[in-house]
Design a protein around this motif. Structure first.
Motif, PDB file in Angstrom:
ATOM      1  N   UNK A  83      -3.543   2.465 -17.520  1.00  0.00           N
ATOM      2  CA  UNK A  83      -2.192   3.505 -17.994  1.00  0.00           C
ATOM      3  C   UNK A  83      -1.105   1.925 -17.991  1.00  0.00           C
ATOM      4  N   UNK A  84      -1.564   0.873 -16.698  1.00  0.00           N
ATOM      5  CA  UNK A  84      -0.763  -0.468 -17.086  1.00  0.00           C
ATOM      6  C   UNK A  84       0.283  -0.144 -15.628  1.00  0.00           C
ATOM      7  N   UNK A  85       0.864  -1.681 -15.425  1.00  0.00           N
ATOM      8  CA  UNK A  85       1.285  -2.307 -13.878  1.00  0.00           C
ATOM      9  C   UNK A  85       2.113  -1.607 -13.815  1.00  0.00           C
ATOM     10  N   UNK A  86       2.957  -0.731 -14.279  1.00  0.00           N
ATOM     11  CA  UNK A  86       4.132  -0.617 -14.521  1.00  0.00           C
ATOM     12  C   UNK A  86       4.082   0.727 -13.720  1.00  0.00           C
ATOM     13  N   UNK A  87       2.926   1.540 -13.756  1.00  0.00           N
ATOM     14  CA  UNK A  87       2.505   2.898 -13.100  1.00  0.00           C
ATOM     15  C   UNK A  87       2.131   2.805 -11.746  1.00  0.00           C
ATOM     16  N   UNK A  88       2.024   1.303 -10.720  1.00  0.00           N
ATOM     17  CA  UNK A  88       1.871   1.279  -9.644  1.00  0.00           C
ATOM     18  C   UNK A  88       2.438   1.885  -8.825  1.00  0.00           C
ATOM     19  N   UNK A  89       3.515   3.019  -9.010  1.00  0.00           N
ATOM     20  CA  UNK A  89       4.096   3.787  -7.908  1.00  0.00           C
ATOM     21  C   UNK A  89       3.017   4.952  -7.711  1.00  0.00           C
ATOM     22  N   UNK A  90       2.420   5.348  -9.041  1.00  0.00           N
ATOM     23  CA  UNK A  90       1.497   6.387  -8.517  1.00  0.00           C
ATOM     24  C   UNK A  90       0.115   6.103  -6.993  1.00  0.00           C
ATOM     25  N   UNK A  91      -0.322   4.908  -7.144  1.00  0.00           N
ATOM     26  CA  UNK A  91      -0.900   3.914  -5.932  1.00  0.00           C
ATOM     27  C   UNK A  91      -0.088   5.314  -3.880  1.00  0.00           C
ATOM     28  N   UNK A  92       1.435   5.510  -4.354  1.00  0.00           N
ATOM     29  CA  UNK A  92       2.432   5.493  -2.917  1.00  0.00           C
ATOM     30  C   UNK A  92       1.639   6.659  -1.889  1.00  0.00           C
ATOM     31  N   UNK A  93       0.998   7.976  -3.319  1.00  0.00           N
ATOM     32  CA  UNK A  93       0.581   9.078  -2.224  1.00  0.00           C
ATOM     33  C   UNK A  93      -0.354   8.627  -0.953  1.00  0.00           C
ATOM     34  N   UNK A  94      -1.932   8.168  -1.600  1.00  0.00           N
ATOM     35  CA  UNK A  94      -2.757   7.886  -1.765  1.00  0.00           C
ATOM     36  C   UNK A  94      -2.913   6.910  -0.355  1.00  0.00           C
ATOM     37  N   UNK A  95      -1.617   6.399  -0.480  1.00  0.00           N
ATOM     38  CA  UNK A  95      -1.548   4.672   0.475  1.00  0.00           C
ATOM     39  C   UNK A  95      -1.190   5.587   1.620  1.00  0.00           C
ATOM     40  N   UNK A  96      -0.390   6.991   1.401  1.00  0.00           N
ATOM     41  CA  UNK A  96       0.611   7.381   2.697  1.00  0.00           C
ATOM     42  C   UNK A  96      -0.630   8.302   3.544  1.00  0.00           C
ATOM     43  N   UNK A  97      -1.455   9.395   1.902  1.00  0.00           N
ATOM     44  CA  UNK A  97      -2.183   9.696   3.064  1.00  0.00           C
ATOM     45  C   UNK A  97      -3.509   8.605   4.087  1.00  0.00           C
ATOM     46  N   UNK A  98      -3.532   7.477   3.340  1.00  0.00           N
ATOM     47  CA  UNK A  98      -4.672   7.082   4.574  1.00  0.00           C
ATOM     48  C   UNK A  98      -4.072   6.146   5.770  1.00  0.00           C
ATOM     49  N   UNK A  99      -2.609   6.025   4.945  1.00  0.00           N
ATOM     50  CA  UNK A  99      -1.731   5.626   6.376  1.00  0.00           C
ATOM     51  C   UNK A  99      -1.667   6.508   7.288  1.00  0.00           C
ATOM     52  N   UNK A 100      -1.494   7.598   7.115  1.00  0.00           N
ATOM     53  CA  UNK A 100      -1.439   9.143   8.102  1.00  0.00           C
ATOM     54  C   UNK A 100      -2.681   9.171   8.603  1.00  0.00           C
ATOM     55  N   UNK A 101      -3.794   9.733   8.137  1.00  0.00           N
ATOM     56  CA  UNK A 101      -5.013  10.001   8.368  1.00  0.00           C
ATOM     57  C   UNK A 101      -5.655   8.423   8.910  1.00  0.00           C
ATOM     58  N   UNK A 102      -6.262   7.710   8.658  1.00  0.00           N
ATOM     59  CA  UNK A 102      -6.837   6.469   9.430  1.00  0.00           C
ATOM     60  C   UNK A 102      -6.097   6.367  10.716  1.00  0.00           C
ATOM     61  N   UNK A 103      -7.554   5.887  11.107  1.00  0.00           N
ATOM     62  CA  UNK A 103      -7.045   4.544  11.952  1.00  0.00           C
ATOM     63  C   UNK A 103      -6.221   3.684  11.500  1.00  0.00           C
ATOM     64  N   UNK A 104      -5.594   2.480  12.358  1.00  0.00           N
ATOM     65  CA  UNK A 104      -4.472   1.866  11.843  1.00  0.00           C
ATOM     66  C   UNK A 104      -4.808   0.290  11.311  1.00  0.00           C
ATOM     67  N   UNK A 105      -6.344   0.404  11.891  1.00  0.00           N
ATOM     68  CA  UNK A 105      -6.816  -0.776  11.681  1.00  0.00           C
ATOM     69  C   UNK A 105      -7.540  -0.749   9.785  1.00  0.00           C
ATOM     70  N   UNK A 106      -7.989   0.381  10.112  1.00  0.00           N
ATOM     71  CA  UNK A 106      -8.798   0.842   8.385  1.00  0.00           C
ATOM     72  C   UNK A 106      -7.793   0.957   7.887  1.00  0.00           C
ATOM     73  N   UNK A 107      -6.591   1.745   7.877  1.00  0.00           N
ATOM     74  CA  UNK A 107      -5.348   1.935   7.029  1.00  0.00           C
ATOM     75  C   UNK A 107      -4.873   0.785   6.553  1.00  0.00           C
ATOM     76  N   UNK A 108      -4.248   0.362   7.943  1.00  0.00           N
ATOM     77  CA  UNK A 108      -4.514  -1.454   6.978  1.00  0.00           C
ATOM     78  C   UNK A 108      -5.212  -2.156   5.739  1.00  0.00           C
ATOM     79  N   UNK A 109      -5.836  -2.311   6.772  1.00  0.00           N
ATOM     80  CA  UNK A 109      -7.252  -2.491   5.209  1.00  0.00           C
ATOM     81  C   UNK A 109      -7.214  -2.226   4.507  1.00  0.00           C
ATOM     82  N   UNK A 110      -6.889  -1.447   3.949  1.00  0.00           N
ATOM     83  CA  UNK A 110      -7.726  -0.686   2.874  1.00  0.00           C
ATOM     84  C   UNK A 110      -6.117  -0.675   2.054  1.00  0.00           C
ATOM     85  N   UNK A 111      -5.234   0.193   2.630  1.00  0.00           N
ATOM     86  CA  UNK A 111      -3.507  -0.686   1.834  1.00  0.00           C
ATOM     87  C   UNK A 111      -3.180  -1.811   1.223  1.00  0.00           C
ATOM     88  N   UNK A 112      -3.756  -2.761   2.111  1.00  0.00           N
ATOM     89  CA  UNK A 112      -3.515  -3.779   2.478  1.00  0.00           C
ATOM     90  C   UNK A 112      -3.953  -4.386   1.351  1.00  0.00           C
TER      91      UNK A 112
END
Length: 357
Positions: A83-112
């Motif tokens: 779609x283009x970088x203007x739609x980067x906000x679409x990543x907010x939910x999956x990044x939030x889910x990853x941060x909540x569910x995974x242990x901190x180190x794995x979540x930081x690696x993926x979201x980072x």
């Protein structure tokens, strides 16, 4: 947070983002095939938002959750890059889910990694410009949800610990009840049996008056045993060493066993009076049941109690329920029970507590 609640959270994002993005795709000047492919990707990505939590919160495997989060992240990046970088906000939910569910180190690696990829792409595709607002929003939400995930895991661990404590408490209460009932009924029924036997023999020999006296004592013992059972079940039963000494003397007399018992128990430390009362009760019960002894001797010290009999010395080997229960009662006092036959015959049980243990 359960999977069902997280689905409602995801539904908010779906309703906020996906319809508007689909509309943008449909009214864009892309070809029909490109529009259909993008719409399918968006619908699949939205479905992933709603379906993934069921698996996230239903699985205990960190590796499975990591693989699922990575799959959803890759799908989201494909959608954003299409779609283009203007739609980067679409990543907010999956990044939030990853941060909540995974242990901190794995979540930081993926979201980072996602943030670095998005920033790098913006830098290269947008004339060295980076959309700080979108990236800042993604970063702040990821960090916030990381804290939420830690809180959720802490609450789950606390709940599990509370369940375990409750289970241990139930087990301990069952053990206490079984131990107390063994001590109460074992001694009382043994004494009642002996006195009933004495009464029967007296009746057979026409000694009615003495037989009636024994029967009265059986009646009193029965009532006392019933009272002890009731107080044991209610959890308020207390044992007195002096009262147990009196009961031991009466039980041994009924069994025609010569008793050498102390007349006072004042030399025993106050905090040990109750537990030594249980020890004396169990020891005398075992003598009457198993030893076939003609003489019993009891000695006391400030932190110890010893019971000796001249019986056949049975009981060597694995301890029975009674001895195990005595060990459990003495454990809080740093004590132990030593029991076994003597070389010259007879049997000895010794309970020790405190420094002498």
């Amino acid at each position: 947070m359960s999977g069902n609640r997280w689905i409602w959270f995801g539904l908010v994002f779906v309703l906020l983002y996906i319809p508007a993005v689909i509309y943008d795709v449909v009214v864009s000047d892309r070809g029909v095939v490109a529009q259909v492919v993008l719409v399918v990707l968006l619908v699949a990505y939205a479905a992933g938002w709603l379906i993934a939590p069921k698996f996230f919160w239903g699985s205990d495997s960190e590796n499975f959750n990591t693989a699922l989060a990575l799959g959803l992240t890759v799908l989201g990046l494909v959608v954003v890059y299409s779609l283009g970088m203007s739609y980067a906000g679409l990543m907010v939910y999956v990044m939030s889910s990853t941060a909540v569910v995974l242990k901190p180190l794995r979540a930081i690696l993926i979201d980072g990694t996602v943030l670095v990829l998005l920033a790098g792409t913006m830098y290269l595709e947008q004339d060295l410009a980076i959309d700080g607002a979108q990236l800042g929003t993604l970063l702040s939400l990821s960090l916030g949800m990381l804290a939420v995930g830690r809180m959720i895991r802490a609450n789950m661990a606390l709940s599990a610990a509370q369940d375990e404590i409750a289970a241990l408490a139930r087990t301990e209460e069952r053990s206490r009840l079984a131990r107390d009932l063994h001590d109460v009924l074992g001694h009382s029924l043994t004494t009642i049996t002996l006195k009933a036997g004495v009464a029967r023999r007296l009746l057979e020999s026409s000694s009615t008056d003495r037989a009636l006296e024994e029967i009265r004592e059986v009646e009193q013992l029965t009532r006392q045993a019933l009272s002890d059972v009731r107080t044991t079940v209610s959890g308020y039963r207390e044992v007195s060493l002096s009262a147990e000494m009196v009961g031991a003397r009466a039980a041994l007399r009924a069994a025609e066993v010569e008793a050498d018992l102390p007349h006072a128990v004042d030399n025993v430390r106050p905090e040990l009076q109750g537990v030594f009362g249980y020890v004396l009760r169990e020891a005398i019960t075992n003598v009457l049941r198993h030893a076939a002894a003609t003489r019993v001797s009891v000695r006391l010290g400030d932190t110890w109690l010893e019971v000796w009999d001249n019986g056949r010395g049975t009981g060597v080997g694995t301890p029975g329920t009674g001895l195990r229960g005595l060990g459990e009662r003495l454990a809080p006092h740093g004590g132990r029970v030593v029991a076994g036959p003597l070389p010259d015959g007879g049997y000895r049980l010794r309970a020790e507590a405190g420094e002498t243990a």
